[in-house]
Design an enzyme around this catalytic site. Structure first.
Site, short mmCIF file in Angstrom:
data_model
loop_
_atom_site.label_atom_id
_atom_site.label_comp_id
_atom_site.label_asym_id
_atom_site.label_seq_id
_atom_site.Cartn_x
_atom_site.Cartn_y
_atom_site.Cartn_z
NE ARG A 60 -2.79 0.57 3.24
CZ ARG A 60 -2.20 0.98 4.44
NH1 ARG A 60 -1.66 2.20 4.35
NH2 ARG A 60 -2.11 0.19 5.45
CE1 TYR A 113 -16.57 9.98 -17.85
CE2 TYR A 113 -16.31 9.96 -15.42
CZ TYR A 113 -16.47 9.31 -16.81
OH TYR A 113 -16.70 7.87 -16.61
CG ASP A 185 -10.12 14.53 -16.89
OD1 ASP A 185 -9.38 14.06 -17.45
OD2 ASP A 185 -10.99 14.01 -16.18
CE LYS A 210 -12.69 6.35 -19.85
NZ LYS A 210 -12.93 7.44 -19.33
C1 LIG Z 1 -13.59 7.92 -17.96
C2 LIG Z 1 -13.32 9.34 -17.62
C3 LIG Z 1 -12.97 9.71 -16.02
C4 LIG Z 1 -13.45 8.64 -15.13
O1 LIG Z 1 -12.21 7.49 -15.11
P1 LIG Z 1 -12.57 6.21 -14.55
O2 LIG Z 1 -11.35 5.49 -14.89
O3 LIG Z 1 -13.97 5.47 -15.23
O4 LIG Z 1 -12.83 6.17 -13.01
C5 LIG Z 1 -12.61 10.91 -15.84
N1 LIG Z 1 -12.39 11.74 -16.92
C6 LIG Z 1 -12.79 11.49 -18.16
C7 LIG Z 1 -12.52 12.75 -19.21
C8 LIG Z 1 -13.24 10.32 -18.39
O5 LIG Z 1 -13.27 10.18 -19.52
#
Ligand SMILES: *Cc1c(COP(=O)(O)O)cnc(C)c1O
Length: 395
Positions: A60, A113, A185, A210
């Site tokens: 951890r 998001y 982000d 992604k």
């Molecule tokens: C998918 C996504 C998230 C969330 O990510 P997870 O891995 O599903 O928790 C946050 N921001 C954007 C732009 C995303 O496409």
């Protein structure tokens, strides 16, 4: 280790984080599937605990495979440091938590998001953090939302599903003059196409689920930035525990080895599909920053070097939009972006299902909108498939 910024992105994606000489020559990072690491003796343990010696005690706190994957993400993002989290949402929560306490303000840009918006609407306010939504994504509108208590500005670019581009240098200047942190982000821009840390962001967060992993088989997140800021992020993560399993970290490293190849294909196929759709009479308009008539095209070319595989388009009616989604054969119907396989959806039914209908309307998100994540299949097959789906759809 060979993730020096002097090397080009495609090379860093393959080599960063690897240490064959320290691992019996292994060309792939070993998976240290171990909770505990034993010390040689008490003096050794004390040295590691005090930070005098770099070593491992408990996964951890630190795990060699996770560290290797973190080095690779940091190398792609040209960041000093990266902290991996168990999901993109955990990364967003983890990036913000050290910098927001009860009574502080967070200023959020409106196009973010759906999951992040839910977190800002439901979770942060319950913890006493005041979330202020900027009226729009322009830096002037964001500046107008700032208060003396604003500790963080949170933005996402390009935005999803409307593919708007946030002016990061302008927003960075607003954040600096207000003494607040800019957290971006960067999931959809992705490091090959944009480097938020070089454009004024203090921290960049990713859903590594992604483009970074790219294979649609993993949920992971990342926070990248200076050693100073990520130290606070990691400190809190070690206490709250949203860490990554060694095997998942290894899968991410394997996914990232082909990142540059995949991303080049997403960029070129995204552009080709956007240009094809823009020429179709049944398509009312196409939203893709790589098209010259996109309202933010000039800004996009200034701060991005490619435009990715995410695009949206509007049909002339909700029925036509639904018919195109249901009429494709190669595109899977589903949320998410950035995987090798192409996906299609009406955002109102998938990624923005949790956003209340009136807010969706206010965001400019209509039922005629269709979103595509262009994968790495042969682009001629993707275009043929869209052509037959459009042919069969009402006009
Ligand atoms: C998918 C996504 C998230 C969330 O990510 P997870 O891995 O599903 O928790 C946050 N921001 C954007 C732009 C995303 O496409």
């Amino acid at each position: 280790m060979t993730g020096r910024p002097g090397l080009r992105l495609g090379t860093r994606a393959v080599h960063a984080g690897l240490d064959p000489a320290g691992n019996l020559g292994a060309v792939s990072a070993p998976i240290y599937q171990s909770a505990t690491f034993l010390a040689a003796d008490t003096a050794d343990l004390m040295a590691i605990n005090s930070g005098a010696k770099r070593g491992y005690v408990y996964s951890r706190i630190r795990n060699p495979t996770v560290l290797a994957a973190e080095q690779r993400v940091a190398a792609l993002e040209e960041a000093q440091s990266c902290v991996l989290f168990s999901s993109g949402m955990a990364a967003i929560a983890g990036a913000l938590a050290p910098f927001l306490k009860a009574g502080d303000d967070l200023v959020a840009l409106p196009d973010i998001y759906g999951g992040t918006a839910k977190y800002f609407r439901e979770v942060l306010p319950a913890q006493g953090v005041n979330v202020i939504w900027a009226e729009g994504i322009d830096a002037g509108l964001v500046a107008a939302a700032l208060t003396s208590r604003t500790k963080v500005i949170f933005a996402e670019t390009p935005t999803n599903p409307l593919l708007r581009i946030v002016d990061l240098p302008a927003l960075g200047a607003v954040a600096r003059s207000a003494g607040s942190k800019l957290v971006v982000d960067g999931t959809l821009g992705s490091p090959m196409n944009q480097l938020p840390l070089q454009l004024g962001a203090d921290l960049v967060v990713h859903s590594a689920s992604k483009y970074l992993n790219g294979h649609g088989d993993l949920i992971l997140g990342a926070v990248c930035g200076s050693r100073d800021l990520t130290r606070d992020v990691r400190g809190l993560q070690q206490t709250t525990g949203a860490i990554v399993d060694a095997h998942a970290a290894w899968l991410l490293m394997r996914g990232m080895a082909t990142y540059a190849l995949r991303m080049r294909q997403h960029n070129s196929s995204g552009q080709a599909v956007a240009e094809f759709l823009a020429a179709q009479l049944k398509v009312a308009r196409v939203l893709y920053p790589g098209l010259p008539d996109h309202p933010h095209h000039a800004l996009a070319t200034r701060q991005m070097s490619g435009f990715g595989g995410l695009l949206s388009f509007e049909m002339h009616s909700p029925e036509a939009a639904r018919a195109v989604v249901d009429g494709t054969r190669l595109f899977g119907i589903g949320p998410s972006v950035g995987g090798v396989e192409s996906l299609i959806s009406q955002p109102g039914n998938t990624s923005h299902f949790s956003v209340p209908v009136d807010r969706r309307r206010a965001m400019g998100l209509s039922d005629m909108l269709v979103r595509i994540s262009v994968g790495i299949e042969d682009v001629a097959d993707l275009i043929d498939d869209l052509a037959q789906a459009l042919e069969a759809a009402p006009s």
